[in-house]
Write a protein that holds these residues in place. Sequence first.
Motif, PDB file in Angstrom:
ATOM      1  N   LEU A 380       0.827  -1.209   0.000  1.00  0.00           N
ATOM      2  CA  LEU A 380       0.000   0.000   0.000  1.00  0.00           C
ATOM      3  C   LEU A 380       0.862   1.260   0.000  1.00  0.00           C
ATOM      4  O   LEU A 380       0.542   2.253  -0.661  1.00  0.00           O
ATOM      5  CB  LEU A 380      -0.942   0.014   1.208  1.00  0.00           C
ATOM      6  CG  LEU A 380      -2.126  -0.948   1.158  1.00  0.00           C
ATOM      7  CD1 LEU A 380      -2.966  -0.800   2.417  1.00  0.00           C
ATOM      8  CD2 LEU A 380      -2.995  -0.702  -0.066  1.00  0.00           C
ATOM      9  N   GLY A 381       1.983   1.212   0.763  1.00  0.00           N
ATOM     10  CA  GLY A 381       2.890   2.350   0.788  1.00  0.00           C
ATOM     11  C   GLY A 381       3.492   2.631  -0.583  1.00  0.00           C
ATOM     12  O   GLY A 381       3.576   3.780  -1.027  1.00  0.00           O
ATOM     13  N   ALA A 382       3.890   1.553  -1.273  1.00  0.00           N
ATOM     14  CA  ALA A 382       4.461   1.716  -2.616  1.00  0.00           C
ATOM     15  C   ALA A 382       3.424   2.278  -3.579  1.00  0.00           C
ATOM     16  O   ALA A 382       3.724   3.153  -4.404  1.00  0.00           O
ATOM     17  CB  ALA A 382       4.981   0.371  -3.117  1.00  0.00           C
ATOM     18  N   TYR A 383       2.190   1.792  -3.475  1.00  0.00           N
ATOM     19  CA  TYR A 383       1.135   2.273  -4.376  1.00  0.00           C
ATOM     20  C   TYR A 383       0.816   3.744  -4.107  1.00  0.00           C
ATOM     21  O   TYR A 383       0.674   4.540  -5.048  1.00  0.00           O
ATOM     22  CB  TYR A 383      -0.129   1.419  -4.199  1.00  0.00           C
ATOM     23  CG  TYR A 383      -1.225   1.763  -5.186  1.00  0.00           C
ATOM     24  CD1 TYR A 383      -1.305   1.129  -6.404  1.00  0.00           C
ATOM     25  CD2 TYR A 383      -2.169   2.747  -4.890  1.00  0.00           C
ATOM     26  CE1 TYR A 383      -2.303   1.442  -7.330  1.00  0.00           C
ATOM     27  CE2 TYR A 383      -3.164   3.076  -5.798  1.00  0.00           C
ATOM     28  CZ  TYR A 383      -3.217   2.419  -7.012  1.00  0.00           C
ATOM     29  OH  TYR A 383      -4.197   2.764  -7.915  1.00  0.00           O
ATOM     30  N   GLU A 384       0.674   4.116  -2.825  1.00  0.00           N
ATOM     31  CA  GLU A 384       0.320   5.500  -2.480  1.00  0.00           C
ATOM     32  C   GLU A 384       1.398   6.481  -2.938  1.00  0.00           C
ATOM     33  O   GLU A 384       1.089   7.593  -3.380  1.00  0.00           O
ATOM     34  CB  GLU A 384       0.087   5.620  -0.979  1.00  0.00           C
ATOM     35  CG  GLU A 384      -1.180   4.949  -0.491  1.00  0.00           C
ATOM     36  CD  GLU A 384      -2.437   5.560  -1.097  1.00  0.00           C
ATOM     37  OE1 GLU A 384      -2.463   6.785  -1.279  1.00  0.00           O
ATOM     38  OE2 GLU A 384      -3.365   4.792  -1.415  1.00  0.00           O
ATOM     39  N   GLN A 385       2.657   6.101  -2.850  1.00  0.00           N
ATOM     40  CA  GLN A 385       3.739   6.993  -3.267  1.00  0.00           C
ATOM     41  C   GLN A 385       3.697   7.294  -4.765  1.00  0.00           C
ATOM     42  O   GLN A 385       4.106   8.366  -5.209  1.00  0.00           O
ATOM     43  CB  GLN A 385       5.095   6.381  -2.905  1.00  0.00           C
ATOM     44  CG  GLN A 385       5.420   6.431  -1.425  1.00  0.00           C
ATOM     45  CD  GLN A 385       6.749   5.785  -1.099  1.00  0.00           C
ATOM     46  OE1 GLN A 385       7.420   5.231  -1.983  1.00  0.00           O
ATOM     47  NE2 GLN A 385       7.162   5.864   0.159  1.00  0.00           N
ATOM     48  N   ALA A 387       0.772   6.904  -6.662  1.00  0.00           N
ATOM     49  CA  ALA A 387      -0.631   6.890  -7.086  1.00  0.00           C
ATOM     50  C   ALA A 387      -0.919   7.904  -8.184  1.00  0.00           C
ATOM     51  O   ALA A 387      -1.620   7.600  -9.162  1.00  0.00           O
ATOM     52  CB  ALA A 387      -1.541   7.142  -5.887  1.00  0.00           C
ATOM     53  N   THR A 388      -0.367   9.100  -8.057  1.00  0.00           N
ATOM     54  CA  THR A 388      -0.627  10.143  -9.065  1.00  0.00           C
ATOM     55  C   THR A 388      -0.086   9.727 -10.430  1.00  0.00           C
ATOM     56  O   THR A 388      -0.764   9.876 -11.461  1.00  0.00           O
ATOM     57  CB  THR A 388       0.015  11.470  -8.625  1.00  0.00           C
ATOM     58  OG1 THR A 388      -0.506  11.850  -7.353  1.00  0.00           O
ATOM     59  CG2 THR A 388      -0.278  12.564  -9.640  1.00  0.00           C
ATOM     60  N   GLY A 393      -1.347   7.452 -15.962  1.00  0.00           N
ATOM     61  CA  GLY A 393      -0.877   6.567 -17.026  1.00  0.00           C
ATOM     62  C   GLY A 393       0.581   6.756 -17.379  1.00  0.00           C
ATOM     63  O   GLY A 393       1.016   6.382 -18.476  1.00  0.00           O
ATOM     64  N   LEU A 394       1.371   7.303 -16.434  1.00  0.00           N
ATOM     65  CA  LEU A 394       2.771   7.583 -16.712  1.00  0.00           C
ATOM     66  C   LEU A 394       3.706   6.457 -16.274  1.00  0.00           C
ATOM     67  O   LEU A 394       4.899   6.503 -16.574  1.00  0.00           O
ATOM     68  CB  LEU A 394       3.199   8.890 -16.017  1.00  0.00           C
ATOM     69  CG  LEU A 394       2.422  10.151 -16.435  1.00  0.00           C
ATOM     70  CD1 LEU A 394       2.871  11.345 -15.606  1.00  0.00           C
ATOM     71  CD2 LEU A 394       2.613  10.417 -17.922  1.00  0.00           C
ATOM     72  N   TYR A 395       3.143   5.486 -15.551  1.00  0.00           N
ATOM     73  CA  TYR A 395       4.014   4.394 -15.075  1.00  0.00           C
ATOM     74  C   TYR A 395       4.070   3.284 -16.126  1.00  0.00           C
ATOM     75  O   TYR A 395       3.041   2.856 -16.661  1.00  0.00           O
ATOM     76  CB  TYR A 395       3.508   3.838 -13.745  1.00  0.00           C
ATOM     77  CG  TYR A 395       4.303   2.630 -13.291  1.00  0.00           C
ATOM     78  CD1 TYR A 395       5.608   2.775 -12.826  1.00  0.00           C
ATOM     79  CD2 TYR A 395       3.761   1.351 -13.377  1.00  0.00           C
ATOM     80  CE1 TYR A 395       6.360   1.667 -12.435  1.00  0.00           C
ATOM     81  CE2 TYR A 395       4.491   0.241 -12.979  1.00  0.00           C
ATOM     82  CZ  TYR A 395       5.794   0.410 -12.507  1.00  0.00           C
ATOM     83  OH  TYR A 395       6.524  -0.681 -12.132  1.00  0.00           O
ATOM     84  N   THR A 396       5.269   2.802 -16.377  1.00  0.00           N
ATOM     85  CA  THR A 396       5.485   1.701 -17.324  1.00  0.00           C
ATOM     86  C   THR A 396       5.710   0.409 -16.557  1.00  0.00           C
ATOM     87  O   THR A 396       6.604   0.330 -15.700  1.00  0.00           O
ATOM     88  CB  THR A 396       6.707   1.978 -18.215  1.00  0.00           C
ATOM     89  OG1 THR A 396       6.518   3.204 -18.907  1.00  0.00           O
ATOM     90  CG2 THR A 396       6.903   0.852 -19.221  1.00  0.00           C
ATOM     91  N   PRO A 401       9.600  -3.757  -9.703  1.00  0.00           N
ATOM     92  CA  PRO A 401       8.924  -5.023  -9.378  1.00  0.00           C
ATOM     93  C   PRO A 401       7.953  -4.907  -8.201  1.00  0.00           C
ATOM     94  O   PRO A 401       6.870  -5.508  -8.230  1.00  0.00           O
ATOM     95  CB  PRO A 401      10.088  -5.979  -9.052  1.00  0.00           C
ATOM     96  CG  PRO A 401      11.275  -5.386  -9.738  1.00  0.00           C
ATOM     97  CD  PRO A 401      11.072  -3.907  -9.713  1.00  0.00           C
ATOM     98  N   VAL A 402       8.337  -4.163  -7.168  1.00  0.00           N
ATOM     99  CA  VAL A 402       7.451  -4.005  -6.002  1.00  0.00           C
ATOM    100  C   VAL A 402       6.186  -3.268  -6.403  1.00  0.00           C
ATOM    101  O   VAL A 402       5.064  -3.642  -6.019  1.00  0.00           O
ATOM    102  CB  VAL A 402       8.182  -3.264  -4.855  1.00  0.00           C
ATOM    103  CG1 VAL A 402       7.213  -2.995  -3.700  1.00  0.00           C
ATOM    104  CG2 VAL A 402       9.369  -4.082  -4.373  1.00  0.00           C
ATOM    105  N   LEU A 403       6.336  -2.204  -7.187  1.00  0.00           N
ATOM    106  CA  LEU A 403       5.172  -1.422  -7.607  1.00  0.00           C
ATOM    107  C   LEU A 403       4.280  -2.235  -8.542  1.00  0.00           C
ATOM    108  O   LEU A 403       3.049  -2.099  -8.511  1.00  0.00           O
ATOM    109  CB  LEU A 403       5.631  -0.122  -8.275  1.00  0.00           C
ATOM    110  CG  LEU A 403       4.545   0.911  -8.587  1.00  0.00           C
ATOM    111  CD1 LEU A 403       3.713   1.223  -7.342  1.00  0.00           C
ATOM    112  CD2 LEU A 403       5.165   2.186  -9.137  1.00  0.00           C
TER     113      LEU A 403
END
Length: 442
Positions: A380-385, A387-388, A393-396, A401-403
């Motif tokens: 959850l911490g990794a996702y919240e950091q 999230a924006t 749609g900027l994350y590839t 791996p954790v994210l």
Amino acid sequence: MGEQSLKCLTSELERVRKFKDIGRVCAVEGNLLRVKGLGTISRIGDVQEVQLHDGHSITGEVIQLHGGEVTMMPDVAPDGVAIGDRVILRDQVGIAPSDSWVGRIIDPYGRPLDGMPLLRGPEMRALKNPPPPPAERRGLGMRLETGMAIFNTLLPLVKGQRIGLFAGSGVGKSTLMGQFAKHMEADIAVIALVGERGRELREFVEQVLGPDGLARSVVVAATSDQSPLVRRRCAMAAMSVAEHFRDQGKHVVYMADSITRFAEAHREVAVASGEMPALRGFPPSTAHMIMSLCERAGPGRGGQGDITGIFSVLVAGSDMEEPIADILRGVLDGHVVLDRKIAERGRFPAVDLLRSVSRSLPAAATAQENASITEVRRLLGAYEQSATMIRAGLYTSGSDPVLDVAIKAWPEIDSFMSGMNSPSIQDAFNRLVLLLRRSGAK
């Protein structure tokens, strides 16, 4: 008539006064009344009744003593009060709980609010009882079944624990407390509704609490239109009722909604008594008043039961540093933060896990369970950091791996935390482990 009812009736008869102590109003100072003739026999907290010339009467409590005179704060505005009006000493400082109060709605003086007759118990208990001696109190007890997945697993509650619910208005705080009252593993629930809107009292009892919840509860209510003395007394009277059942060896869930309104009522009384505001408008005695109330909850000593305490706090603008929230965080065994954004997207309970803490951990869970809890927080911490970035749609995929695991697990974790009518604690943990395995977590 049962033996307990006979004791209560006998006690009521013994409390009947053979004569009345009468004084006179000698001054009206703002919303306070000065009374002469009762100064040598009155105590702080005594109830007095002012009989007006038109046949009506108003009641209030003694807040100051001045030799032969006392200062009383009436429960309503002193309209119609005149110099020389008779004042009768009613002589009630404490409250006398009874086993027959279970399933009833009462006011902070032990009078019924549900339209049915009610007998007081045989023993008058003080409103400000000391907590059990620290060296004699037991440690926290076993983990409690709550009926909600998040509190059965990620934020466990144990017998005798004290937690705070921190939330703004309209985020589901009262509904969550109703769920605790109905489903938490306990013998009795004692609920203090401090400064509640009059319309919402019946709504809470009938819709949120329901017949099953009320059947094992004592509801002590003081509505927002009542005197600050009555509102302040509400939380303390409910705690005295909880102590009555704790001393019988029972496990009691005590819930106060809310400590913020309790503190605001105390501020009104304290300032009227001459105490100066110091801490963002609150007088210095506020911290002691709140901590004294909270310390009375918790494990009892040998032969006694336990009081598991749930204290709600109205947090304006999610400001966790405001005085009441700050005081409570330092004295409780955990805090649960309810987030408006989570509530607005429809999840209940709207718990922000990353800002919430249960101090019963790690002792309340096994090594494997603690590992699952830690993993959920990590994801959850990794996702919240990020999230924006994810929502834009900027994350590839594959960059982290954790994210990647967090993104896959997040919908299921969010759904898991909204689980109501949860299975047993062990089954809830089993579901959590399967969820993590499906997501590829460690």
